[in-house]
Design a protein around this motif. Structure first.
Motif, mmCIF file in Angstrom:
data_model
loop_
_atom_site.group_PDB
_atom_site.id
_atom_site.type_symbol
_atom_site.label_atom_id
_atom_site.label_comp_id
_atom_site.label_asym_id
_atom_site.label_seq_id
_atom_site.Cartn_x
_atom_site.Cartn_y
_atom_site.Cartn_z
ATOM 1 N N ALA A 23 -6.217 -38.152 -61.719
ATOM 2 C CA ALA A 23 -5.842 -36.796 -61.380
ATOM 3 C C ALA A 23 -4.330 -36.796 -61.193
ATOM 4 N N MET A 24 -3.697 -35.675 -61.456
ATOM 5 C CA MET A 24 -2.241 -35.604 -61.395
ATOM 6 C C MET A 24 -1.814 -34.335 -60.695
ATOM 7 N N GLY A 25 -0.679 -34.410 -60.052
ATOM 8 C CA GLY A 25 -0.221 -33.236 -59.329
ATOM 9 C C GLY A 25 1.286 -33.116 -59.312
ATOM 10 N N TRP A 26 1.726 -31.937 -58.926
ATOM 11 C CA TRP A 26 3.147 -31.654 -58.719
ATOM 12 C C TRP A 26 3.357 -31.263 -57.262
ATOM 13 N N LEU A 52 2.151 -29.906 -51.719
ATOM 14 C CA LEU A 52 1.431 -29.979 -52.983
ATOM 15 C C LEU A 52 1.408 -28.584 -53.608
ATOM 16 N N VAL A 53 1.913 -28.478 -54.808
ATOM 17 C CA VAL A 53 1.991 -27.193 -55.504
ATOM 18 C C VAL A 53 0.763 -26.963 -56.368
ATOM 19 N N THR A 54 0.378 -27.992 -57.114
ATOM 20 C CA THR A 54 -0.744 -27.856 -58.022
ATOM 21 C C THR A 54 -1.223 -29.238 -58.419
ATOM 22 N N TYR A 55 -2.482 -29.306 -58.838
ATOM 23 C CA TYR A 55 -2.979 -30.554 -59.390
ATOM 24 C C TYR A 55 -4.009 -30.260 -60.474
ATOM 25 N N ILE A 56 -4.263 -31.287 -61.292
ATOM 26 C CA ILE A 56 -5.243 -31.185 -62.368
ATOM 27 C C ILE A 56 -6.074 -32.457 -62.356
ATOM 28 N N THR A 57 -7.376 -32.303 -62.432
ATOM 29 C CA THR A 57 -8.259 -33.471 -62.418
ATOM 30 C C THR A 57 -8.355 -34.084 -63.809
#
Length: 122
Positions: A33-36, A47-52
């Protein structure tokens, strides 16, 4: 060991757009998973956003409808498209690789990039 390199930051006028990129080393990019995150002067990193790994996304309320996170597993790269930028979006933006907590369902970081400055100002 995963190494992350961000690019795409800069100075933009209010209402403008920027696209940040986060390139990763390693052959197992697709399982993370990754995030900004972002950190404004004098404020805590948020944490602004993440994607699994499955492509599910999540956004903090302040950027919903303006920011879009995406990933290209073939290129080992994650993106953050930022539209309708506001002065309050000014911050150092960090990409992160990690996972999703089974108990809370929230993103947790294991690896960090070095950060890229985004400044929204006229």
């Amino acid at each position: 060991q995963v190494q992350l390199v961000e690019s795409g930051g800069g100075l933009v006028q209010p209402g403008g757009s920027l696209r940040l990129s986060c390139s990763a080393s390693g052959s197992i990019f697709r399982i993370y998973a990754m995030g900004w995150y972002r950190q404004a002067p004098g404020k805590q990193r948020e944490l602004v956003t993440y994607i699994t790994s499955a492509g599910t996304t999540n956004y903090v309320d302040s950027v919903k409808g303006r920011f879009t996170i995406s990933r290209d597993n073939a290129k080992n790269t994650m993106y953050l498209q930022m539209n309708s930028l506001k002065p309050e979006d000014t911050a150092v933006y960090y990409c992160a690789f990690g996972g999703i907590s089974f108990s809370s369902g929230s993103f947790y970081p294991n690896y960090w990039g070095q950060g890229t400055q985004v400044t929204v100002s006229s």
